[in-house]
Each structure stands twice: as structure tokens, then as C-alpha cells.
Motif scaffolding. Sequence first.
Motif, PDB file in Angstrom:
ATOM      1  N   ARG A   1       0.862  -1.293  -0.052  1.00  0.00           N
ATOM      2  CA  ARG A   1      -0.023   0.009   0.077  1.00  0.00           C
ATOM      3  C   ARG A   1       0.782   1.279   0.081  1.00  0.00           C
ATOM      4  NH1 ARG A   1      -1.831  -0.492   5.297  1.00  0.00           N
ATOM      5  NH2 ARG A   1      -0.024  -1.877   5.495  1.00  0.00           N
ATOM      6  N   TYR A   2       0.536   2.237  -0.737  1.00  0.00           N
ATOM      7  CA  TYR A   2       1.397   3.556  -0.879  1.00  0.00           C
ATOM      8  C   TYR A   2       0.407   4.659  -0.717  1.00  0.00           C
ATOM      9  CZ  TYR A   2       4.749   0.776  -3.594  1.00  0.00           C
ATOM     10  OH  TYR A   2       5.854  -0.158  -3.984  1.00  0.00           O
ATOM     11  N   ASP A   3       1.400   5.571   0.132  1.00  0.00           N
ATOM     12  CA  ASP A   3       0.621   7.209  -0.169  1.00  0.00           C
ATOM     13  C   ASP A   3       2.150   7.692  -0.201  1.00  0.00           C
ATOM     14  OD1 ASP A   3      -0.338   9.455  -0.025  1.00  0.00           O
ATOM     15  OD2 ASP A   3      -1.026   9.628   2.012  1.00  0.00           O
ATOM     16  N   ALA A   4       2.795   7.846  -1.487  1.00  0.00           N
ATOM     17  CA  ALA A   4       4.000   8.211  -1.572  1.00  0.00           C
ATOM     18  C   ALA A   4       3.980   9.372  -2.848  1.00  0.00           C
ATOM     19  CB  ALA A   4       5.022   7.073  -1.934  1.00  0.00           C
ATOM     20  N   LYS A   5       3.876  10.669  -2.161  1.00  0.00           N
ATOM     21  CA  LYS A   5       3.626  11.620  -3.168  1.00  0.00           C
ATOM     22  C   LYS A   5       4.763  12.596  -3.251  1.00  0.00           C
ATOM     23  CE  LYS A   5      -1.385  11.158  -2.565  1.00  0.00           C
ATOM     24  NZ  LYS A   5      -2.404  11.570  -1.799  1.00  0.00           N
ATOM     25  N   LEU A   6       5.957  12.317  -3.008  1.00  0.00           N
ATOM     26  CA  LEU A   6       6.924  13.200  -2.908  1.00  0.00           C
ATOM     27  C   LEU A   6       7.495  13.085  -4.302  1.00  0.00           C
ATOM     28  CD1 LEU A   6       8.858  12.950   0.436  1.00  0.00           C
ATOM     29  CD2 LEU A   6       6.791  14.613  -0.057  1.00  0.00           C
ATOM     30  N   VAL A   7       8.456  14.121  -4.637  1.00  0.00           N
ATOM     31  CA  VAL A   7       8.939  13.994  -6.343  1.00  0.00           C
ATOM     32  C   VAL A   7       9.857  12.701  -6.329  1.00  0.00           C
ATOM     33  CG1 VAL A   7      11.017  15.238  -5.590  1.00  0.00           C
ATOM     34  CG2 VAL A   7       9.961  15.581  -7.903  1.00  0.00           C
ATOM     35  N   ASN A   8       9.389  12.330  -7.491  1.00  0.00           N
ATOM     36  CA  ASN A   8       9.869  10.980  -8.189  1.00  0.00           C
ATOM     37  C   ASN A   8       9.704   9.721  -7.270  1.00  0.00           C
ATOM     38  OD1 ASN A   8      12.510  12.904  -9.310  1.00  0.00           O
ATOM     39  ND2 ASN A   8      11.005  12.100 -10.647  1.00  0.00           N
ATOM     40  N   ASN A   9       8.538   9.776  -6.595  1.00  0.00           N
ATOM     41  CA  ASN A   9       8.323   8.513  -5.686  1.00  0.00           C
ATOM     42  C   ASN A   9       7.643   7.593  -6.606  1.00  0.00           C
ATOM     43  OD1 ASN A   9       7.306   9.454  -2.205  1.00  0.00           O
ATOM     44  ND2 ASN A   9       9.180   9.751  -3.508  1.00  0.00           N
ATOM     45  N   ASP A  10       8.312   6.849  -7.685  1.00  0.00           N
ATOM     46  CA  ASP A  10       7.831   5.733  -8.128  1.00  0.00           C
ATOM     47  C   ASP A  10       7.521   4.681  -7.186  1.00  0.00           C
ATOM     48  OD1 ASP A  10       8.753   7.025 -10.426  1.00  0.00           O
ATOM     49  OD2 ASP A  10      10.004   5.507 -11.023  1.00  0.00           O
ATOM     50  N   GLY A  11       6.494   3.538  -7.438  1.00  0.00           N
ATOM     51  CA  GLY A  11       6.289   2.668  -6.773  1.00  0.00           C
ATOM     52  C   GLY A  11       7.335   1.655  -6.601  1.00  0.00           C
ATOM     53  N   ILE A  12       7.348   0.885  -7.862  1.00  0.00           N
ATOM     54  CA  ILE A  12       8.386  -0.263  -8.146  1.00  0.00           C
ATOM     55  C   ILE A  12       8.909  -0.022  -9.275  1.00  0.00           C
ATOM     56  CG2 ILE A  12       8.632  -2.703  -8.174  1.00  0.00           C
ATOM     57  CD1 ILE A  12       5.764  -2.800  -6.707  1.00  0.00           C
ATOM     58  N   ASP A  13      10.415  -0.095  -9.064  1.00  0.00           N
ATOM     59  CA  ASP A  13      11.266   0.077 -10.137  1.00  0.00           C
ATOM     60  C   ASP A  13      11.886  -1.478 -10.500  1.00  0.00           C
ATOM     61  OD1 ASP A  13      11.726   3.211 -11.302  1.00  0.00           O
ATOM     62  OD2 ASP A  13      10.603   2.797  -9.633  1.00  0.00           O
ATOM     63  N   PRO A  14      11.588  -2.244 -11.523  1.00  0.00           N
ATOM     64  CA  PRO A  14      12.490  -3.428 -11.660  1.00  0.00           C
ATOM     65  C   PRO A  14      13.549  -2.878 -12.717  1.00  0.00           C
ATOM     66  CG  PRO A  14       9.974  -4.014 -11.678  1.00  0.00           C
ATOM     67  CD  PRO A  14      10.259  -2.502 -11.941  1.00  0.00           C
ATOM     68  N   GLU A  15      14.368  -2.990 -12.644  1.00  0.00           N
ATOM     69  CA  GLU A  15      15.630  -2.776 -13.620  1.00  0.00           C
ATOM     70  C   GLU A  15      16.800  -3.895 -13.868  1.00  0.00           C
ATOM     71  OE1 GLU A  15      18.937   1.013 -14.321  1.00  0.00           O
ATOM     72  OE2 GLU A  15      17.868   0.986 -12.408  1.00  0.00           O
ATOM     73  N   ALA A  16      16.673  -4.174 -14.821  1.00  0.00           N
ATOM     74  CA  ALA A  16      17.704  -5.404 -15.329  1.00  0.00           C
ATOM     75  C   ALA A  16      17.446  -6.500 -14.365  1.00  0.00           C
ATOM     76  CB  ALA A  16      19.151  -4.880 -15.048  1.00  0.00           C
ATOM     77  N   SER A  17      16.081  -6.749 -14.116  1.00  0.00           N
ATOM     78  CA  SER A  17      15.630  -7.863 -13.129  1.00  0.00           C
ATOM     79  C   SER A  17      14.942  -8.710 -13.741  1.00  0.00           C
ATOM     80  CB  SER A  17      15.157  -7.300 -11.774  1.00  0.00           C
ATOM     81  OG  SER A  17      16.251  -6.624 -11.038  1.00  0.00           O
ATOM     82  N   ARG A  18      14.723  -9.935 -13.504  1.00  0.00           N
ATOM     83  CA  ARG A  18      13.795 -10.979 -13.872  1.00  0.00           C
ATOM     84  C   ARG A  18      12.853 -11.931 -13.157  1.00  0.00           C
ATOM     85  NH1 ARG A  18      16.338 -16.097 -14.955  1.00  0.00           N
ATOM     86  NH2 ARG A  18      15.283 -16.146 -17.118  1.00  0.00           N
ATOM     87  N   ASN A  19      11.847 -12.609 -13.577  1.00  0.00           N
ATOM     88  CA  ASN A  19      11.001 -13.444 -12.869  1.00  0.00           C
ATOM     89  C   ASN A  19      10.657 -12.645 -11.571  1.00  0.00           C
ATOM     90  OD1 ASN A  19      11.631 -15.409 -14.529  1.00  0.00           O
ATOM     91  ND2 ASN A  19      13.009 -16.387 -13.456  1.00  0.00           N
ATOM     92  N   ILE A  20       9.439 -11.670 -12.183  1.00  0.00           N
ATOM     93  CA  ILE A  20       8.857 -10.831 -10.951  1.00  0.00           C
ATOM     94  C   ILE A  20       7.354 -10.923 -11.189  1.00  0.00           C
ATOM     95  CG2 ILE A  20       8.706  -8.637  -9.967  1.00  0.00           C
ATOM     96  CD1 ILE A  20      11.525  -7.949 -11.292  1.00  0.00           C
TER      97      ILE A  20
END
Length: 458
Positions: free
Chosen positions: A238-257
Motif C-alpha cells: 500500500r502506498y501514499d508516496a507523493k513526494l517528487v519521483n516517488n515511483d512505486g516499484i522499479d524493476p531494473e535489469a531484473s527478471r522473474n517478478i
Amino acid sequence: MKRITALIMISVLCIEAFAVNRYPEARRDSILKCITGARMPSYKINILQAGAKGNGIKDCKPAFDKAMRTAERKGGAHIIVPSGTYIINGPIQFVSNVCLELQEGAVLKFSSDPRHYLPTVRTSWEGTLLQNYSPMIYGYGLTNISIVGNGTIDGNAAKTFATWRARQKTSQSLSREYNHKEVPVNERNFGEGHYLRPQLIQFFNCRNITISGVFITNSPFWCIHLLKSENIICRGLRYDAKLVNNDGIDPEASRNILIEDISFNNGDDNVAIKSGRDNDGWRLLVPAENIIIRNCCFKGLHAVVMGSEMSAGIQNIFVEDCTFAGYCKRGIYVKTNPDRGGFVRDIYIRNCEFDEVEDLFYVTSMYAGEGNGSKNYSAIENIYVENLRCRRARAAGIVLQGTETKPIRNVTFRNVNIDKVENAVSIDNTENAVMDNCHLGGKAGIPTQASPKDNLGL
């Protein structure tokens, strides 16, 4: 023999064309079988017994450090954090085989003082590897790690880190210069005197990860950054993340998610899939792949984004059975430019609904107008969209912007419905785009018959 060979070639082409027009459930299911998340340790540590106090006053970082040392000595531990507010003046640095359980009413409140996140650690910032302030929860090269429970992770970043964006440009540009010149990563030193904000949670080069149930707020930058990691479950967050650039989930160069049952409410992208920027991406060649996003409620800037840092490629992405919790600027957004190279392919969207957006489905090879003098064009192909619905798109319904050098290829839209839309379809430099049973701006009825009022000029 030539005739038989020709028939076989035609059959293969037909099969490939047919495949792009079907939702590949068997492929999705084979990916799901590879995703187990973390194994849970049996040995238990109550953080109070390690010296923590949930009184909102005492610095509990030493207690968490002690618990992690004990876990490492015991070969793993289930660290229990009871109800209370725990001030933490610095990062929690995971070790392998640890489950951190935040029970109902437990709040981890991190220090807002940047000095507490030094010395620097090996990390990444906007797709470039470097040394920077430590993420608030950090793990490198680990296996079997989890964060579970109904408690809260509060980055407490509003008064310090959130103000840094206005001052980050010089360091941001320097990081990209290091990237393009392929400066060794151990010489890319940032931290004090620079203004590149750390992530709230980052697991880097890790395997077997579960993040479940917790409430996330006030992140300094991206909330959850999964970097070069695999076999991951993110569930019920659960999120309430509204500051600047508050992406929720960033999978980067990752697999099987597997990302499922998430309630997003973010100041930036809900899910942003990446695989490194420019030279770093090309050098490492680790794509983001085999990612399933399902049963989520989207709210924030964009729901699901692929790019723009995607130089090692993105493939096998499934988004299904998702809806909205509120406004999103864009629904599905694929973005790259001629600086990036790489590819985006085998993207499958099914049974998703939005309310009001600016653009519903947007794919562009010219993101931010960058890279006009470059020749690192991205290949975008094999996109299938089925049962996508939106009440209103204030700007555009479907946008496909390829390049003459590398057009977008093989895109199918089936059963796409938008009640109200300003610009229904805009397609440039795209090959083999199919639309079937799509109604953008309402469904046309039976044509009317001519009448004297029509003044046909006969």
C-alpha cells in the motif's frame, strides 16, 4: 523441394503472425512457475530484545544492526518489529536469509539527515551505476530476503531529500558523462556535495525476494528499486508516496517478478520497468524480463511504464486484470529515444480499466525529443492489447510513434473502448498494426438513411 521449403517458410510466418494476435497464457504460466519469492527463516528475534524502543525518540539503528549481525551468525533470522514508532538514524543493511516483519502499528521512521546515509554504497541512479548515499533499506549480493507485515516504512524525506531535485542537475549530468565515457564504477563517486537522492528500498544483485503487505510513504526518491535481481514477489503493498519521483516499484535489469494486489498512490510512475541507461546498459546486457503485473489498483503519474532507461532491453511483460484507484496521467507508456538502443518486445496487456487519463496507451521512440543526432534506435515489436477500457482520454487514446529507421512492428489492439477521447488514434512509422473491435469515442450505430434535409447537391 523448393516448393516444400517455401510452404514451410510461409507456415512459420503465419504462425508468428498468429502468435502476436493471441494472449500467450502458457508463456505467462511458465514464468509464474519460476517465481517463488523468499524462503522464510525459523529463528526469531524480537527487535525489542535487541535494544530497540518504539517510543519515537530512541535511535534504533544500533538494534537493527545488532539483529542483522545475529542473523548472519545464526544463518538467518525472522526479525519481528512490534507496534511502535522506531527512529532509525541511518540505513538498515540486510544480510541473507532475513525476514523483517513489521507488525500492525509498527512504523520505521528514517532520519531525514543525509549524513546518516554515508559512507556511500554501490548503487545506481537513473540507470547509471555509481557510488551514492545508501538507500534507507539496502541489500547487495544477498539471497532469501523479505519484508512483510502490515506496518509502515516512512522515509521522512519531505524536508531534506525532497528538496534536492532543484539542485541535482550538475551531478545528474556528471553521472551521465561517466556513463558515456565508461569511467570505472568505483571512480564514479557521489554522496556528500552532490544531490542525487537515494532510494527508499533497494535490493541489488539479489535472489529470492518477497516484499508484502507494508505501507510505504515519504520516500526520498524511488520507493522500491529491484536492481539486477531475480525471483521476486511484491504483493499487497500500500502506498501514499507523493513526494517528487516517488515511483512505486522499479524493476531494473531484473527478471522473474510477480507484482500483484498492490494499491498504488504515487507521486510518479506506479511501476517503471528499466534495464540501464546507454553505455551501462549495453555493457552489462541484462534485460528486464518475465514480469507479471496483475490485480493492481493504479493511481499516480503513469500506471505502467517501460523505459526510458532500457538500453539492455525489456521483454515478456504481462499486465492483466488491473483497475484504477484514481487519476493517472497515462495508462500504459513505452518510452525510448535514439540514445537508448535496446529493445521493447513481447508486451501483453489484458483486462485493464482506467477512469480519466491524459493518454491511454502511448508508445514513443522520441521520448523528450532527445537523441536526434544519435543512431542507437530501439526495436519495439510484438505488442498485444486486449480488453482495455477508459472512461475519458483528455488528449489521446492510442499513440504509436516509431522512427523511419526502426518502425514499431506487430501491434494488435482488440476490444479497446474509450467513451470520450480528443485524439482517438495517432500512428507514425509503424508496421503491421491491427485494430479489431475497438471503439474510441463511442460506438457507431446503424447508418442513417438519406433525406431531403441532407441537401446532397444532386
